[in-house]
Design a protein around this motif. Structure first.
Motif, PDB file in Angstrom:
ATOM      1  N   ARG A  17       8.189  11.813  -3.376  1.00 41.63           N
ATOM      2  CA  ARG A  17       7.327  10.635  -3.261  1.00 41.63           C
ATOM      3  C   ARG A  17       6.276  10.884  -2.203  1.00 41.63           C
ATOM      4  NH1 ARG A  17      10.184   5.488  -4.294  1.00 41.63           N
ATOM      5  NH2 ARG A  17      12.109   6.012  -5.376  1.00 41.63           N
ATOM      6  N   PHE A  18       5.067  10.386  -2.439  1.00 44.57           N
ATOM      7  CA  PHE A  18       4.061  10.325  -1.393  1.00 44.57           C
ATOM      8  C   PHE A  18       3.905   8.861  -1.062  1.00 44.57           C
ATOM      9  CE2 PHE A  18       2.871  14.340  -3.401  1.00 44.57           C
ATOM     10  CZ  PHE A  18       2.851  15.147  -2.281  1.00 44.57           C
ATOM     11  N   GLY A  19       4.492   8.449   0.039  1.00 40.90           N
ATOM     12  CA  GLY A  19       4.481   7.030   0.325  1.00 40.90           C
ATOM     13  C   GLY A  19       5.202   6.330  -0.802  1.00 40.90           C
ATOM     14  N   HIS A  20       4.449   5.608  -1.598  1.00 41.45           N
ATOM     15  CA  HIS A  20       5.099   4.871  -2.674  1.00 41.45           C
ATOM     16  C   HIS A  20       4.884   5.513  -4.035  1.00 41.45           C
ATOM     17  CE1 HIS A  20       5.572   1.997   0.473  1.00 41.45           C
ATOM     18  NE2 HIS A  20       4.268   1.960   0.650  1.00 41.45           N
ATOM     19  N   VAL A  21       4.112   6.598  -4.065  1.00 47.10           N
ATOM     20  CA  VAL A  21       3.821   7.240  -5.344  1.00 47.10           C
ATOM     21  C   VAL A  21       4.900   8.279  -5.632  1.00 47.10           C
ATOM     22  CG1 VAL A  21       2.096   8.483  -6.668  1.00 47.10           C
ATOM     23  CG2 VAL A  21       1.384   6.972  -4.812  1.00 47.10           C
ATOM     24  N   ARG A  22       5.440   8.233  -6.856  1.00 46.65           N
ATOM     25  CA  ARG A  22       6.423   9.250  -7.229  1.00 46.65           C
ATOM     26  C   ARG A  22       5.707  10.374  -7.950  1.00 46.65           C
ATOM     27  NH1 ARG A  22      12.048   7.701  -9.733  1.00 46.65           N
ATOM     28  NH2 ARG A  22      10.904   6.154 -10.934  1.00 46.65           N
ATOM     29  N   ALA A  23       5.522  11.496  -7.267  1.00 41.76           N
ATOM     30  CA  ALA A  23       4.773  12.608  -7.861  1.00 41.76           C
ATOM     31  C   ALA A  23       5.678  13.451  -8.753  1.00 41.76           C
ATOM     32  CB  ALA A  23       4.162  13.466  -6.766  1.00 41.76           C
ATOM     33  N   LEU A  24       6.953  13.533  -8.404  1.00 41.42           N
ATOM     34  CA  LEU A  24       7.915  14.280  -9.222  1.00 41.42           C
ATOM     35  C   LEU A  24       9.134  13.393  -9.451  1.00 41.42           C
ATOM     36  CD1 LEU A  24       7.994  17.793  -7.484  1.00 41.42           C
ATOM     37  CD2 LEU A  24       6.790  17.166  -9.580  1.00 41.42           C
ATOM     38  N   ARG A  25       9.608  13.359 -10.700  1.00 44.40           N
ATOM     39  CA  ARG A  25      10.813  12.582 -10.981  1.00 44.40           C
ATOM     40  C   ARG A  25      11.840  13.502 -11.617  1.00 44.40           C
ATOM     41  NH1 ARG A  25       8.352   7.145 -12.750  1.00 44.40           N
ATOM     42  NH2 ARG A  25       6.226   7.544 -12.125  1.00 44.40           N
ATOM     43  N   SER A  26      12.812  13.873 -10.850  1.00 48.52           N
ATOM     44  CA  SER A  26      13.943  14.643 -11.350  1.00 48.52           C
ATOM     45  C   SER A  26      13.523  15.858 -12.178  1.00 48.52           C
ATOM     46  CB  SER A  26      14.852  13.730 -12.179  1.00 48.52           C
ATOM     47  OG  SER A  26      16.071  14.387 -12.391  1.00 48.52           O
ATOM     48  N   VAL A  27      12.901  16.814 -11.529  1.00 46.77           N
ATOM     49  CA  VAL A  27      12.463  18.030 -12.210  1.00 46.77           C
ATOM     50  C   VAL A  27      13.508  19.132 -12.018  1.00 46.77           C
ATOM     51  CG1 VAL A  27      10.765  19.888 -12.172  1.00 46.77           C
ATOM     52  CG2 VAL A  27      10.009  17.510 -12.035  1.00 46.77           C
TER      53      VAL A  27
ATOM     54  N   LYS C 222       6.017  -7.038   3.590  1.00 43.21           N
ATOM     55  CA  LYS C 222       5.237  -7.554   2.476  1.00 43.21           C
ATOM     56  C   LYS C 222       4.102  -6.578   2.143  1.00 43.21           C
ATOM     57  CE  LYS C 222       4.880 -12.240   1.264  1.00 43.21           C
ATOM     58  NZ  LYS C 222       4.789 -13.593   1.763  1.00 43.21           N
ATOM     59  N   ARG C 223       3.451  -6.063   3.205  1.00 41.88           N
ATOM     60  CA  ARG C 223       2.347  -5.134   2.985  1.00 41.88           C
ATOM     61  C   ARG C 223       2.855  -3.863   2.301  1.00 41.88           C
ATOM     62  NH1 ARG C 223      -0.534  -4.752   8.241  1.00 41.88           N
ATOM     63  NH2 ARG C 223       1.186  -3.364   8.702  1.00 41.88           N
ATOM     64  N   GLU C 227       1.702  -2.399  -1.270  1.00 44.99           N
ATOM     65  CA  GLU C 227       1.220  -1.032  -1.442  1.00 44.99           C
ATOM     66  C   GLU C 227       2.033  -0.301  -2.497  1.00 44.99           C
ATOM     67  OE1 GLU C 227       1.138   1.091   2.270  1.00 44.99           O
ATOM     68  OE2 GLU C 227      -0.351  -0.278   3.109  1.00 44.99           O
ATOM     69  N   ALA C 228       3.351  -0.513  -2.471  1.00 49.27           N
ATOM     70  CA  ALA C 228       4.223   0.155  -3.433  1.00 49.27           C
ATOM     71  C   ALA C 228       3.880  -0.296  -4.848  1.00 49.27           C
ATOM     72  CB  ALA C 228       5.683  -0.150  -3.116  1.00 49.27           C
ATOM     73  N   ARG C 229       3.602  -1.597  -4.996  1.00 50.74           N
ATOM     74  CA  ARG C 229       3.305  -2.107  -6.323  1.00 50.74           C
ATOM     75  C   ARG C 229       1.971  -1.542  -6.808  1.00 50.74           C
ATOM     76  NH1 ARG C 229       3.649  -7.785  -5.649  1.00 50.74           N
ATOM     77  NH2 ARG C 229       1.448  -7.567  -5.186  1.00 50.74           N
ATOM     78  N   ASP C 230       0.985  -1.507  -5.913  1.00 54.09           N
ATOM     79  CA  ASP C 230      -0.320  -0.970  -6.297  1.00 54.09           C
ATOM     80  C   ASP C 230      -0.234   0.502  -6.677  1.00 54.09           C
ATOM     81  OD1 ASP C 230      -1.280  -3.415  -5.773  1.00 54.09           O
ATOM     82  OD2 ASP C 230      -2.205  -2.920  -3.846  1.00 54.09           O
ATOM     83  N   ALA C 231       0.689   1.217  -6.032  1.00 59.72           N
ATOM     84  CA  ALA C 231       0.773   2.655  -6.247  1.00 59.72           C
ATOM     85  C   ALA C 231       1.403   2.994  -7.588  1.00 59.72           C
ATOM     86  CB  ALA C 231       1.567   3.304  -5.119  1.00 59.72           C
ATOM     87  N   GLU C 232       2.223   2.101  -8.099  1.00 55.63           N
ATOM     88  CA  GLU C 232       2.935   2.421  -9.351  1.00 55.63           C
ATOM     89  C   GLU C 232       1.983   2.523 -10.529  1.00 55.63           C
ATOM     90  OE1 GLU C 232       6.011   3.298 -10.231  1.00 55.63           O
ATOM     91  OE2 GLU C 232       6.437   3.518  -8.101  1.00 55.63           O
TER      92      GLU C 232
END
Lengths: 237, 225, 232
Positions: A17-27, C222-223, C227-232
């Protein structure tokens, strides 16, 4: 593919994950000695992230990477088995070609440094330019030097991220034959590229990533044209 | 891979690159001279003597010149993502820290060796063996300045405002060693006995030890990606 | 990090309730201190600012020390919520620091005859304030929340270790501040009528700290959730 040889590099359920972004999922990815794996996929599929995890530059959020059996996150010595070339060259522009290689040799704790550096310069066709600063070399020459740097310590696995970008035809050919020679000598290679045509003939396997997951893992089809259909199907799925 | 070999290789590489164009060195020395001029010209010549101002100027000059010097430490690793080239190798982050710190220390000490005589000339200080005492204090202070400085420069370089952030982060940490060092300097210049001096030197050495150890411990967290 | 928004709202409601309680307590203490407590012998009315000043100092130090403690915990547990707490605590520490840096000179103007003297505790507060200003400067320049958390923890730990050195420095530098005489065990020079509102004020400020931090923590959660929701 050669299923009998033990895996050189083995990634198990990698997640990043980068912060909240999942760049890789179970590779999961296992590469054996002598294999040349072509890693493809659309932009943002996680190819570079996967390569950085395999190189030990990015810590996976979950999962593990083993190089020749040693856990990369735990055992720094496992890094000795990995060579990595990203779109960056890792070269110091103010050091000469020779000094750059000497520094890399010192970092890897290699012995008989001078001999190795000379051999590497020779193999890369850089003997003439050995004492020129890296910053003044042409793009193609610099890329050859970067490859020499990445393989100086004789890594068991070579990871390449867009190694052909910006190279002219002759340089592409030289780089390709270098990769093939390494693989023939038992090196495992993983190559990310947007121009699969450049390595198609020497690749043994094609792995496709999409949205951070492996969607295709097949032996290299005979022709690139034939593969494009499966690529588009996998993308649409 | 031995710790010391990697650290020395990294430090030697840094110093070799610096030797090639000497930008950081030249800039820091120039900067130090300018700081002295700023002080001299903003001083009220009628009421503040040069001698009274001298220790103050010395330490302001050395602290600021150190910050200028430290800025380059990790900027240099940013070109062609060279830092990643080091992290790829089987070199522990502590060896990397010590290599970078060693290079910074050498560079700062070289800057001190050049600027302290200039300061003596500008402030009419007679050449006297006590200058070596000031030099020893400057060396101790350089350790204390560069230990947190190397750590912070590795963090600041991850942002777009590295040159602005480093002084803001680092200067609060320079206040204690700066104070200890300037107190020691005042006493050396006044030919005070060792007994009046040793307390300040011990405090400086304590600061050096604590922050060198702490920065070494925390550096892996800064390199983790 | 996936704490649902209802849970966050609950945390923020709780934070606001504690804050209101703290503010009411503080108001009560001030009614007590201004209306019913006699003026101190030597300092007169100016002494009463102590009821704001000293507890704010306590709250600020607690806030900043917790940033360091939580920094250590962060490296151990790697939980993003710890960083959200650290940021909340540092923010509240800055607010109390501002209270100190304002009330200190007001008191100093009356007692010392100058807005600012380089008194150890005031100088200490200023240095700590600047240290954490740097903490926020670095945070604001980083985009990756994980990196922000790691670097924040590093500065928090470095800062906590720096605190004793700053203490030492400012005390050696100069001391013009009235010595901390409140809790001196051999003889308590402060009569109970003056001490009582002060002790109550420490309580009220602790309550305020908890209330502020809880609310800020809720905002931080909350922030992060947004951010997590926006990132998805």
């Amino acid at each position: 593919m050669n299923p009998s040889s033990p895996p050189v590099i083995e990634a198990l359920s990698l997640e990043r994950r980068f912060g909240h972004v999942r760049a890789l999922r179970s590779v999961d990815l296992t590469v054996a000695a002598g294999e040349v794996v072509l890693l493809v996929g659309p932009n943002g599929a996680g190819k570079s992230t996967l390569l950085r995890c395999l190189a030990g530059l990015a810590r996976p959020t979950r999962g593990s990477v083993r190089v020749c059996g040693a856990l990369l996150q735990r055992d720094p010595a496992a890094r000795a088995g990995v060579g990595f070339l990203s779109h960056q060259t890792f070269l110091y522009d103010d050091l000469t070609a020779r000094e750059n290689l000497r520094f890399a040799a010192a970092l890897h704790g290699l012995d008989s440094v001078e001999q190795r550096v000379m051999d590497a310069l020779d193999a890369a066709g850089l003997t003439q330019r050995a004492d020129a600063r890296a910053g003044v070399l042409s793009h193609g020459t610099r890329q050859r030097l970067a490859i020499a740097r990445a393989t100086l310590h004789g890594p068991a696995v070579l990871l390449l991220d867009e190694p052909f970008s910006g190279l002219d035809g002759a340089s592409v050919e030289q780089l390709r034959s270098g990769i093939a020679a390494g693989a023939a000598a038992g090196r495992a290679v993983v190559c990310v590229t947007h121009q699969p045509g450049d390595v198609w003939q020497i690749a043994t396997r094609v792995v496709m990533l999409s949205r951070g997951a492996v969607v295709l893992d097949i032996a290299r089809p005979a022709t690139l044209e034939g593969f494009v259909t499966s690529y588009n199907q996998a993308l649409a799925a | 891979m031995s710790f010391s070999r990697a650290a020395v290789a990294i430090a030697a590489k840094d110093l070799r690159i610096e030797w090639r164009h000497r930008t950081a060195f030249a800039t820091a020395v120039l900067f130090a001279v300018l700081v002295q001029l700023v002080f001299v010209f903003s001083r009220d010549g009628a009421s503040v003597s040069l001698a009274a101002l001298a220790p103050t100027v010395l330490w302001v000059m050395l602290a600021l010149a150190t910050v200028v010097t430290l800025n380059r430490a990790f900027l240099l690793e940013r070109e062609n993502a060279a830092l990643e080239g080091i992290l790829l190798a089987p070199v522990g982050p502590s060896a990397l820290f010590w290599g970078k710190w060693l290079a910074n220390l050498v560079l700062v000490v070289v800057v001190e060796v050049v600027t302290i005589p200039l300061w003596m000339i500008f402030f009419n200080l007679e050449p006297h063996p006590r200058v070596f005492g000031v030099g020893a204090v400057a060396l101790l202070a350089a350790v204390g300045f560069t230990a947190p400085g190397t750590l912070f420069s590795a963090m600041a370089v991850r942002t777009r405002f590295a040159e602005l952030l480093l002084p803001v982060l680092l200067l609060p940490f320079l206040i204690p060693p700066l104070f200890f060092a300037s107190q020691a300097t005042v006493r050396i210049l006044a030919d005070a006995p060792m007994s009046e001096l040793s307390g300040w030197l011990r405090l400086l050495a304590l600061y050096d030890t604590v922050f060198l150890a702490l920065a070494t411990m925390l550096f892996p967290a800064v390199m983790d990606q | 990090m996936t704490a649902d928004l209802h849970a966050i709202d609950r945390i923020m409601r709780r934070g606001r309730a504690i804050t209101v309680a703290g503010l009411l307590a503080l108001a009560g203490i001030y009614v007590l201190a201004l209306g019913f407590t006699p003026a101190e012998r030597s300092q007169g009315l100016a002494f009463k600012i102590l009821y704001v000043h000293a507890p704010a100092a306590w709250a600020m130090e607690m806030a900043f020390v917790l940033v360091g403690v939580v920094g250590v915990l962060y490296f151990w547990l790697q939980d993003a919520r710890l960083d959200i707490f650290a940021e909340a605590s540092a923010t509240v520490g800055m607010v109390f620091g501002a209270v100190l840096l304002i009330t200190g000179p007001i008191w100093g103007r009356t007692i010392w005859g100058a807005w600012w003297v380089w008194d150890p505790r005031l100088t200490f507060t200023l240095l700590l304030y600047l240290l954490f200003a740097g903490y926020f400067a670095l945070r604001s320049a980083l985009r990756d929340p994980v990196e922000r958390a790691r670097f924040g923890a590093v500065i928090g730990i470095m800062g906590t270790i720096l605190v004793p050195f700053i203490h030492l420095t400012v005390y050696l530098f100069n001391s013009q501040h009235p010595k901390p005489v409140i809790m001196a065990p051999q003889k308590s020079p402060l009569p109970w009528v003056l001490l009582e509102p002060l002790l109550l004020s420490f309580g009220a400020y602790t309550l305020l700290y908890i209330g502020f931090v809880t609310t800020r923590y809720g905002i931080g959660l909350k922030r992060a959730a947004t951010e997590a929701r926006d990132a998805e």
